[in-house]
Scaffold this motif. Structure first.
Motif, PDB file in Angstrom:
ATOM      1  N   ALA A  25       0.836  -1.198   0.000  1.00  0.00           N
ATOM      2  CA  ALA A  25       0.000   0.000   0.000  1.00  0.00           C
ATOM      3  C   ALA A  25       0.873   1.250   0.000  1.00  0.00           C
ATOM      4  O   ALA A  25       2.060   1.202   0.314  1.00  0.00           O
ATOM      5  CB  ALA A  25      -0.905   0.003   1.226  1.00  0.00           C
ATOM      6  N   THR A  26       0.267   2.357  -0.369  1.00  0.00           N
ATOM      7  CA  THR A  26       0.911   3.664  -0.244  1.00  0.00           C
ATOM      8  C   THR A  26       0.179   4.418   0.850  1.00  0.00           C
ATOM      9  O   THR A  26      -1.044   4.558   0.808  1.00  0.00           O
ATOM     10  CB  THR A  26       0.851   4.448  -1.568  1.00  0.00           C
ATOM     11  N   VAL A  27       0.933   4.854   1.845  1.00  0.00           N
ATOM     12  CA  VAL A  27       0.369   5.563   2.989  1.00  0.00           C
ATOM     13  C   VAL A  27       0.835   7.017   2.909  1.00  0.00           C
ATOM     14  O   VAL A  27       2.035   7.285   2.891  1.00  0.00           O
ATOM     15  CB  VAL A  27       0.845   4.922   4.317  1.00  0.00           C
ATOM     16  N   GLN A  28      -0.123   7.931   2.833  1.00  0.00           N
ATOM     17  CA  GLN A  28       0.222   9.345   2.679  1.00  0.00           C
ATOM     18  C   GLN A  28       0.271  10.060   4.027  1.00  0.00           C
ATOM     19  O   GLN A  28      -0.644   9.938   4.845  1.00  0.00           O
ATOM     20  CB  GLN A  28      -0.766  10.045   1.762  1.00  0.00           C
ATOM     21  N   ILE A  29       1.347  10.808   4.226  1.00  0.00           N
ATOM     22  CA  ILE A  29       1.510  11.648   5.408  1.00  0.00           C
ATOM     23  C   ILE A  29       1.781  13.060   4.903  1.00  0.00           C
ATOM     24  O   ILE A  29       2.634  13.263   4.036  1.00  0.00           O
ATOM     25  CB  ILE A  29       2.663  11.146   6.289  1.00  0.00           C
ATOM     26  N   VAL A  30       1.034  14.025   5.422  1.00  0.00           N
ATOM     27  CA  VAL A  30       1.131  15.404   4.945  1.00  0.00           C
ATOM     28  C   VAL A  30       1.702  16.293   6.044  1.00  0.00           C
ATOM     29  O   VAL A  30       1.319  16.189   7.213  1.00  0.00           O
ATOM     30  CB  VAL A  30      -0.261  15.934   4.514  1.00  0.00           C
ATOM     31  N   MET A  31       2.620  17.155   5.635  1.00  0.00           N
ATOM     32  CA  MET A  31       3.161  18.170   6.535  1.00  0.00           C
ATOM     33  C   MET A  31       2.700  19.519   6.000  1.00  0.00           C
ATOM     34  O   MET A  31       3.073  19.919   4.895  1.00  0.00           O
ATOM     35  CB  MET A  31       4.673  18.070   6.603  1.00  0.00           C
ATOM     36  N   GLU A  32       1.852  20.160   6.807  1.00  0.00           N
ATOM     37  CA  GLU A  32       1.265  21.427   6.390  1.00  0.00           C
ATOM     38  C   GLU A  32       1.005  22.278   7.614  1.00  0.00           C
ATOM     39  O   GLU A  32       0.523  21.785   8.633  1.00  0.00           O
ATOM     40  CB  GLU A  32      -0.038  21.170   5.624  1.00  0.00           C
ATOM     41  N   LEU A  51       5.428  11.057   1.627  1.00  0.00           N
ATOM     42  CA  LEU A  51       5.571  12.200   2.523  1.00  0.00           C
ATOM     43  C   LEU A  51       5.392  13.479   1.708  1.00  0.00           C
ATOM     44  O   LEU A  51       6.216  13.801   0.852  1.00  0.00           O
ATOM     45  CB  LEU A  51       6.940  12.163   3.194  1.00  0.00           C
ATOM     46  N   VAL A  52       4.310  14.189   1.980  1.00  0.00           N
ATOM     47  CA  VAL A  52       3.946  15.375   1.209  1.00  0.00           C
ATOM     48  C   VAL A  52       4.212  16.611   2.060  1.00  0.00           C
ATOM     49  O   VAL A  52       3.615  16.785   3.121  1.00  0.00           O
ATOM     50  CB  VAL A  52       2.454  15.333   0.806  1.00  0.00           C
ATOM     51  N   ASN A  53       5.119  17.462   1.593  1.00  0.00           N
ATOM     52  CA  ASN A  53       5.415  18.713   2.293  1.00  0.00           C
ATOM     53  C   ASN A  53       4.692  19.838   1.574  1.00  0.00           C
ATOM     54  O   ASN A  53       5.081  20.243   0.482  1.00  0.00           O
ATOM     55  CB  ASN A  53       6.928  18.962   2.305  1.00  0.00           C
ATOM     56  N   LYS A  54       3.634  20.343   2.194  1.00  0.00           N
ATOM     57  CA  LYS A  54       2.860  21.431   1.599  1.00  0.00           C
ATOM     58  C   LYS A  54       3.313  22.799   2.112  1.00  0.00           C
ATOM     59  O   LYS A  54       2.781  23.826   1.693  1.00  0.00           O
ATOM     60  CB  LYS A  54       1.369  21.233   1.882  1.00  0.00           C
ATOM     61  N   ASP A  55       4.284  22.799   3.020  1.00  0.00           N
ATOM     62  CA  ASP A  55       4.791  24.054   3.583  1.00  0.00           C
ATOM     63  C   ASP A  55       5.855  24.683   2.690  1.00  0.00           C
ATOM     64  O   ASP A  55       6.341  24.063   1.746  1.00  0.00           O
ATOM     65  CB  ASP A  55       5.390  23.802   4.980  1.00  0.00           C
ATOM     66  N   THR A  79       9.086   9.745  -1.311  1.00  0.00           N
ATOM     67  CA  THR A  79       8.603   8.421  -0.918  1.00  0.00           C
ATOM     68  C   THR A  79       9.705   7.644  -0.208  1.00  0.00           C
ATOM     69  O   THR A  79      10.898   7.859  -0.445  1.00  0.00           O
ATOM     70  CB  THR A  79       8.108   7.611  -2.135  1.00  0.00           C
ATOM     71  N   TYR A  80       9.264   6.732   0.662  1.00  0.00           N
ATOM     72  CA  TYR A  80      10.178   5.900   1.435  1.00  0.00           C
ATOM     73  C   TYR A  80       9.489   4.557   1.683  1.00  0.00           C
ATOM     74  O   TYR A  80       8.331   4.535   2.102  1.00  0.00           O
ATOM     75  CB  TYR A  80      10.509   6.583   2.769  1.00  0.00           C
ATOM     76  N   VAL A  81      10.185   3.452   1.426  1.00  0.00           N
ATOM     77  CA  VAL A  81       9.625   2.120   1.633  1.00  0.00           C
ATOM     78  C   VAL A  81       9.972   1.658   3.046  1.00  0.00           C
ATOM     79  O   VAL A  81      11.135   1.711   3.467  1.00  0.00           O
ATOM     80  CB  VAL A  81      10.165   1.122   0.594  1.00  0.00           C
ATOM     81  N   LEU A  82       8.954   1.198   3.790  1.00  0.00           N
ATOM     82  CA  LEU A  82       9.145   0.745   5.166  1.00  0.00           C
ATOM     83  C   LEU A  82       9.825  -0.614   5.185  1.00  0.00           C
ATOM     84  O   LEU A  82       9.391  -1.540   4.510  1.00  0.00           O
ATOM     85  CB  LEU A  82       7.801   0.694   5.890  1.00  0.00           C
ATOM     86  N   LYS A  83      10.873  -0.739   5.989  1.00  0.00           N
ATOM     87  CA  LYS A  83      11.700  -1.936   5.962  1.00  0.00           C
ATOM     88  C   LYS A  83      11.636  -2.775   7.225  1.00  0.00           C
ATOM     89  O   LYS A  83      12.076  -3.910   7.229  1.00  0.00           O
ATOM     90  CB  LYS A  83      13.153  -1.531   5.719  1.00  0.00           C
ATOM     91  N   LYS A  84      11.103  -2.219   8.320  1.00  0.00           N
ATOM     92  CA  LYS A  84      11.183  -2.897   9.609  1.00  0.00           C
ATOM     93  C   LYS A  84       9.911  -2.645  10.423  1.00  0.00           C
ATOM     94  O   LYS A  84       9.406  -1.524  10.440  1.00  0.00           O
ATOM     95  CB  LYS A  84      12.411  -2.336  10.341  1.00  0.00           C
ATOM     96  N   ALA A  85       9.415  -3.691  11.077  1.00  0.00           N
ATOM     97  CA  ALA A  85       8.208  -3.572  11.904  1.00  0.00           C
ATOM     98  C   ALA A  85       8.531  -2.913  13.246  1.00  0.00           C
ATOM     99  O   ALA A  85       9.669  -2.951  13.713  1.00  0.00           O
ATOM    100  CB  ALA A  85       7.593  -4.948  12.129  1.00  0.00           C
ATOM    101  N   GLY A  86       7.504  -2.326  13.830  1.00  0.00           N
ATOM    102  CA  GLY A  86       7.627  -1.726  15.158  1.00  0.00           C
ATOM    103  C   GLY A  86       6.923  -0.387  15.218  1.00  0.00           C
ATOM    104  O   GLY A  86       6.507   0.164  14.202  1.00  0.00           O
ATOM    105  N   ASP A  87       6.798   0.138  16.428  1.00  0.00           N
ATOM    106  CA  ASP A  87       6.213   1.461  16.621  1.00  0.00           C
ATOM    107  C   ASP A  87       7.348   2.483  16.561  1.00  0.00           C
ATOM    108  O   ASP A  87       8.343   2.360  17.279  1.00  0.00           O
ATOM    109  CB  ASP A  87       5.503   1.560  17.967  1.00  0.00           C
ATOM    110  N   VAL A  88       7.193   3.470  15.695  1.00  0.00           N
ATOM    111  CA  VAL A  88       8.251   4.455  15.487  1.00  0.00           C
ATOM    112  C   VAL A  88       7.703   5.851  15.746  1.00  0.00           C
ATOM    113  O   VAL A  88       6.762   6.290  15.081  1.00  0.00           O
ATOM    114  CB  VAL A  88       8.806   4.377  14.044  1.00  0.00           C
TER     115      VAL A  88
END
Length: 106
Positions: A25-32, A51-55, A79-88
């Motif tokens: 999946a592609t998970v979008q995170i926005v910085m605004e 990772l979308v930087n709208k600022d 974009t960045y592909v997640l490589k490791k499980a866990g809470d970050v």
């Protein structure tokens, strides 16, 4: 002979359907407005973070545990592909009040 061919085709289709890999999946995170949204996100190993930087400022997504450190130029998407499980827990190095949590499942 036709029945044999039909069985072979059905078997090939069944095998092919079971061999199709699950799509990441592609998970979008926005910085605004100096805010990371959503503040808590769930994804899986192999998923892509968009990772979308709208600022108008440079931001980073910097994992507190050192798993990743991604820089996002103003008004750009990285974009960045997640490589490791866990809470970050992650934050912006330039704006430390910008913080969020990413739950990465196996």
């Amino acid at each position: 002979m036709q029945q044999g061919c039909l069985r072979l085709m059905v078997a090939a289709l069944a095998f092919g359907a079971s061999a199709i890999p699950a799509h990441a999946a592609t998970v979008q995170i926005v910085m605004e407005n100096l805010v990371i949204s959503p503040a808590e996100t769930t994804a899986k190993v192999g998923d892509t973070l968009e990772l979308v930087n709208k600022d108008v400022f440079v931001h980073t997504a910097t994992a507190r545990n050192g798993d990743f450190d991604v820089t996002m130029p103003p008004k750009k998407t990285v974009t960045y592909v997640l490589k490791k499980a866990g809470d970050v827990d992650y934050y912006c190095r330039f704006h430390p009040n910008m913080k969020a949590t990413l739950k990465i499942e196996p």
